[in-house]
Design a protein around this motif. Sequence first.
Motif, PDB file in Angstrom:
ATOM      1  N   SER A 238      -4.334   1.043  10.428  1.00 24.81           N
ATOM      2  CA  SER A 238      -3.926  -0.351  10.545  1.00 24.81           C
ATOM      3  C   SER A 238      -2.792  -0.665   9.583  1.00 24.81           C
ATOM      4  O   SER A 238      -2.731  -0.136   8.464  1.00 24.81           O
ATOM      5  CB  SER A 238      -5.116  -1.275  10.229  1.00 24.81           C
ATOM      6  OG  SER A 238      -4.691  -2.622  10.147  1.00 24.81           O
ATOM      7  N   ARG A 239      -1.890  -1.520  10.025  1.00 26.94           N
ATOM      8  CA  ARG A 239      -0.797  -1.951   9.154  1.00 26.94           C
ATOM      9  C   ARG A 239      -1.298  -2.874   8.042  1.00 26.94           C
ATOM     10  O   ARG A 239      -0.574  -3.148   7.094  1.00 26.94           O
ATOM     11  CB  ARG A 239       0.258  -2.691   9.980  1.00 26.94           C
ATOM     12  CG  ARG A 239       0.976  -1.812  10.977  1.00 26.94           C
ATOM     13  CD  ARG A 239       2.059  -2.582  11.700  1.00 26.94           C
ATOM     14  NE  ARG A 239       2.794  -1.741  12.637  1.00 26.94           N
ATOM     15  CZ  ARG A 239       3.795  -2.162  13.394  1.00 26.94           C
ATOM     16  NH1 ARG A 239       4.177  -3.438  13.309  1.00 26.94           N
ATOM     17  NH2 ARG A 239       4.412  -1.345  14.222  1.00 26.94           N
ATOM     18  N   ARG A 240      -2.501  -3.358   8.187  1.00 26.55           N
ATOM     19  CA  ARG A 240      -3.036  -4.275   7.176  1.00 26.55           C
ATOM     20  C   ARG A 240      -3.581  -3.537   5.939  1.00 26.55           C
ATOM     21  O   ARG A 240      -3.956  -4.174   4.959  1.00 26.55           O
ATOM     22  CB  ARG A 240      -4.155  -5.122   7.798  1.00 26.55           C
ATOM     23  CG  ARG A 240      -3.697  -6.035   8.925  1.00 26.55           C
ATOM     24  CD  ARG A 240      -4.832  -6.930   9.385  1.00 26.55           C
ATOM     25  NE  ARG A 240      -4.424  -7.834  10.452  1.00 26.55           N
ATOM     26  CZ  ARG A 240      -4.498  -7.546  11.731  1.00 26.55           C
ATOM     27  NH1 ARG A 240      -4.984  -6.355  12.105  1.00 26.55           N
ATOM     28  NH2 ARG A 240      -4.114  -8.411  12.646  1.00 26.55           N
ATOM     29  N   LEU A 241      -3.630  -2.219   6.004  1.00 27.32           N
ATOM     30  CA  LEU A 241      -4.173  -1.466   4.873  1.00 27.32           C
ATOM     31  C   LEU A 241      -3.284  -1.609   3.643  1.00 27.32           C
ATOM     32  O   LEU A 241      -2.059  -1.633   3.740  1.00 27.32           O
ATOM     33  CB  LEU A 241      -4.298   0.012   5.238  1.00 27.32           C
ATOM     34  CG  LEU A 241      -5.285   0.383   6.359  1.00 27.32           C
ATOM     35  CD1 LEU A 241      -5.295   1.882   6.562  1.00 27.32           C
ATOM     36  CD2 LEU A 241      -6.682  -0.123   6.046  1.00 27.32           C
ATOM     37  N   THR A 242      -3.924  -1.669   2.491  1.00 25.00           N
ATOM     38  CA  THR A 242      -3.182  -1.647   1.230  1.00 25.00           C
ATOM     39  C   THR A 242      -2.752  -0.214   0.949  1.00 25.00           C
ATOM     40  O   THR A 242      -3.203   0.735   1.615  1.00 25.00           O
ATOM     41  CB  THR A 242      -4.060  -2.156   0.087  1.00 25.00           C
ATOM     42  OG1 THR A 242      -5.158  -1.244  -0.107  1.00 25.00           O
ATOM     43  CG2 THR A 242      -4.604  -3.544   0.387  1.00 25.00           C
ATOM     44  N   GLN A 245      -5.786   1.902   0.180  1.00 28.84           N
ATOM     45  CA  GLN A 245      -6.580   2.185   1.367  1.00 28.84           C
ATOM     46  C   GLN A 245      -5.893   3.218   2.258  1.00 28.84           C
ATOM     47  O   GLN A 245      -6.556   4.083   2.839  1.00 28.84           O
ATOM     48  CB  GLN A 245      -6.815   0.884   2.137  1.00 28.84           C
ATOM     49  CG  GLN A 245      -7.742  -0.087   1.453  1.00 28.84           C
ATOM     50  CD  GLN A 245      -7.788  -1.433   2.174  1.00 28.84           C
ATOM     51  OE1 GLN A 245      -6.796  -1.869   2.771  1.00 28.84           O
ATOM     52  NE2 GLN A 245      -8.944  -2.098   2.109  1.00 28.84           N
TER      53      GLN A 245
END
Length: 273
Positions: A238-242, A245
């Motif tokens: 996911s592009r939302r991962l830090t 992560q």
Amino acid sequence: MKKETYQSQKAFAGEKKPSMKRRFVGHDYTRRGIYMLTMTVEGRRPLFGRVYGSSDDARIELSELGCAVRDEWWNIPSYYPQVKVFELQMMPDHLHGILFVSEPLSCGLSRVVRGFKTGCGRAYRRLIAPLPVATESQQTMKENQQTSHPELQTKKGSHPEHGLLFEPGYNDLVLRTDDEYQRWKHYLRDNPRRLLMKRERPELLRPFFNMQLGSHRYNGIGNRELLSAPQRMAVRVSRRLTGQQLEAEVARYLEAARSGTVPRSAGFVIQQP
């Protein structure tokens, strides 16, 4: 802000045709930015040298012309101090390079490329093009040139001969983030290895179509044996991962690969049976 999209452009009026020579329509090529450029030798002739070794230790040996083109590339800042050279990867019949325009240009990036090509053209004419052959006709001269220098022959389907080193135009890609720069830098440096890998195992990179696997049919490119591996894992990120992560996800997939699992991406096109 005006949205920028990739679109093929031509330097002359007329119908647009598909081309690998892309530009960002609406992008200001005089402004600061990092650009990856690709230029190809006319007719894909291997004039710049040869790649040798193995896919584990790939190297390129430059010809005299290849060395002259390399030097011309690294000499760009002497003509345009606003331009810094970040990368160059020479290949037998093309080159990739990354330039950083650190200050606005009054002339635009295309003028920089034109000047580079002009310098390379001088080296080309000095080292290869004007071959001294004692003949009585231009046709005999051309035949003798091609016999003595087979690398001058143009492959079928290439651009018409126009006496220049490079094909007309060039490909450019605007690199907007450091991640993009790092990714394309790796791509450039990995070019010789990928070429030798294609030579050693051409079947691994040959496209395939309508392949039956279970209840589905697949189109794709790559090692088809991996599709039949008993342990497979879909790679989804996911592009939302830090950043932390993302590193954890990469470590997880690498560990699975070491244990014999075959990670697979969404690159396969599935057709309904």
